[in-house]
Enzyme design. Sequence first.
Site, PDB file in Angstrom:
ATOM      1  N   GLU A  57       0.810  -1.222   0.000  1.00 35.00           N
ATOM      2  CA  GLU A  57       0.000   0.000   0.000  1.00 35.00           C
ATOM      3  C   GLU A  57       0.843   1.272   0.000  1.00 35.00           C
ATOM      4  O   GLU A  57       0.468   2.272  -0.621  1.00 35.00           O
ATOM      5  CB  GLU A  57      -0.971  -0.018   1.189  1.00 35.00           C
ATOM      6  CG  GLU A  57      -2.142  -0.995   1.039  1.00 35.00           C
ATOM      7  CD  GLU A  57      -1.753  -2.465   1.183  1.00 35.00           C
ATOM      8  OE1 GLU A  57      -0.644  -2.752   1.687  1.00 35.00           O
ATOM      9  OE2 GLU A  57      -2.549  -3.340   0.794  1.00 35.00           O
ATOM     10  N   HIS A 116     -12.134  -6.614   7.311  1.00 37.11           N
ATOM     11  CA  HIS A 116     -12.799  -6.152   6.089  1.00 37.11           C
ATOM     12  C   HIS A 116     -13.975  -5.239   6.429  1.00 37.11           C
ATOM     13  O   HIS A 116     -14.867  -5.076   5.619  1.00 37.11           O
ATOM     14  CB  HIS A 116     -13.298  -7.344   5.254  1.00 37.11           C
ATOM     15  CG  HIS A 116     -12.189  -8.255   4.810  1.00 37.11           C
ATOM     16  ND1 HIS A 116     -11.717  -9.269   5.585  1.00 37.11           N
ATOM     17  CD2 HIS A 116     -11.453  -8.260   3.685  1.00 37.11           C
ATOM     18  CE1 HIS A 116     -10.734  -9.892   4.951  1.00 37.11           C
ATOM     19  NE2 HIS A 116     -10.544  -9.304   3.802  1.00 37.11           N
TER      20      HIS A 116
END
Length: 737
Positions: free
Chosen positions: A467, A537
């Site tokens: 990321e 999530h």
Amino acid sequence: MATKTDSKPAGVVDEKITSAGRTYEGLSRERLIEAYRIMYTSRRVDDREILLKRQQKIFFQISGAGHEAVGVAAGFVLKPGYDWFYPYYRDRSLCLALGATPLDMLLMAVGAAADPQSGGRQMPSHWSFPKLNVVTQSSPTGSQILQAVGCAEGGRYFAAHPQAAKKSEGDYRQFKDVKFQRDEIAYVSLGEGATSEGEFWEAMNTASNRKLPVLFVIEDNGYAISVPVEVQTAGGNISRLVEGFPNFHFEEIDGTDPVACYAAFARASAHCRAGEGPGFVHAHVIRPYSHSLSDDERLYRPDAERNLDAARDPITRMQMFLIREGILDEKGINKLEKQVEDELQIAVDQALEAAPPTPDTISLYIYSPDLDASSPALQTEPIAAAPAADGKKVAPKTMADLINATLRDEMRRDERIVIFGEDVADASREQYLKEKLIKGKGGVFKLTYGLQNDFGPDRVFNSPLAEANIVGRAVGMATRGMKPVVEIQFFDYIWPAMMQLRDELPLIRWRSNNGFSSPCVIRVAIGGYLTGGAIYHSQCGESIFTHTPGMHVVFPSNALDAAGLLRTAIRCDDPVLFLEHKRLYRETFGRAPYPGPDYTIPFGKAKIVQAGTDLSVITYGAVVPRALQAAQKLEREQGVKVELIDLRCLNPFDWETIAASVSKTNRALVAYEDTLSWGYGAEIAARIADQLFDHLDAPVRRVAAKDVFVAYQPILEDAILPQAEDLLRAMKELAEY
Ligand SMILES: Cc1ncc(C[n+]2csc(CCOP(=O)(O)OP(=O)(O)O)c2C)c(N)n1
């Protein structure tokens, strides 16, 4: 013959008598004298700053001592305003060689308003010279490296898409000059300690894989503050660890010898300019002073070791070299040094007289001074969709559909847009698409589906699973004028990019006093209510980013707002964190026809979802449909009329609408999906309590998630996240208070 010798400055030895026009790895005698002048100037600026710090006339000092030779050599090989530079704090001699002056540096040390690098905002030695292409540097060791990779990608992109470099009216492009060269290099330097940062390896990986013209320079002085190299680096030598990266040209050199450094840079840069891939110059240097003036190296380095370093001091070595080679004699050296001292004294006097910045400048350049993303002019009307061929009304589209359509239209309109992230491409193995063997993926939520097919693999491509790599490269590209619209697959995995998101992206403009900017869009899938999303999530956490000045944070609750706000995000001149709630992607709630290719919504303008008189509910994201359900039930059952406000944009946020509503209803409920304590709504509740106290007939309440992560089992998830029943209960209590 005599006249020729006489025309030389005193102290410069006649080349005919001595080295007979010889050059040293391509460096002429004049260049070598110039190299010494710069190296000596660099050392003397350090010494003067140290004195000024001891006299409490400046507030911090970190030196480039011991690194002068490698810096000057790089500065001689590379071209200011042509190549790009991501230097680190020891690169004083590099900056001098590129054209910065001692005065520029001293103005930064005193924190003057006229400091050309930051206007008094950054510590000394945090270089930033827009005209020279020296890009604003920060203090985190290693955060510059991925940006240099993105910068190199930017140059390559513009070379392949020269049309994209043209200025254009009506969006950020109007304020961003693009320059590029087909054989440019992105220089980036760091200490051997900073090679331990993960971002270094991410940068090496991408530069190698994409054969980018990045010139990595490791200035290895053997210590990172007090930590020696063998603790940082397995085996004690970074060159041994990186030699397996393909496409590189590697050099390992004595970084105290400017001639050897020059030759190494010449070879490495030729490799980069030829498009063969990145270069890696590992220069062994010394650190004759402590890490900074806040450090005393005698606490961890014995005299014997320090003396060994002193014997390799590049300044003395260079002096001796010039004398030995008959280029300058002692008199010539003394004369040069006296000149440097005299010029430096003038610069010191000027810097000490320079005015400090005035306090009212602190909020300048947090955001673009040119383009206001909150301007009412951005409020446009959706274009009604034309009926389908059979005359039927076009079915409203989901948020996912409209985000995809908006990205497509914007990419068509603006060739500077590139999209990358994990899995965002249709397929990295392009031939499968070409041969129509597959349909293509386009993101785990399919938000970017079809875009690679439409715009090609150099505009839509997959990143490595890293990321920081995604955001760091985006920052570098955006600094060059590109518009990266990148994706973080799940908010839960945004944290590896945190250094870039917190310390870099939102700060590029402010810390460089508007010298640079980095407007790009980070799209992030966020939120819970997924049934089975579990801890990793389902997270929210937007307040961490609304707590970061310099970054807009947007959080739409429906398809139309997502389309309008995403377009504003793309066209605007600031970094935007665009939060997309996963649960809302394909919800029936909030579907809408596509509002057309120019539909924009200004930032910081809330939407009144339903007007009411008895209670204001302030919320956003996936809580909006839940609050609406609760409000409708309350009205049906008890006739209470709730005014429901969807903030849509969290930074800036629409205080005017909140204040007008609460002043009317005299009751306020702030609802959000993130954990209750320290969540985004805490700030809104505090402002209401502070500024609207006289209007309140009841306490300001909050409904939010429990202070725990979201669990997997749906019974637990329901108990953790705020539900319509929780909202109904709180609304009732407040209405009855
Ligand atoms: C991410 C980060 N961690 C810690 C620091 C504090 N710090 C500043 S310089 C430094 C050592 C850097 O060593 P090295 O990369 O070898 O460069 P040198 O200073 O030796 O030239 C540290 C730990 C920082 N600035 N950034």
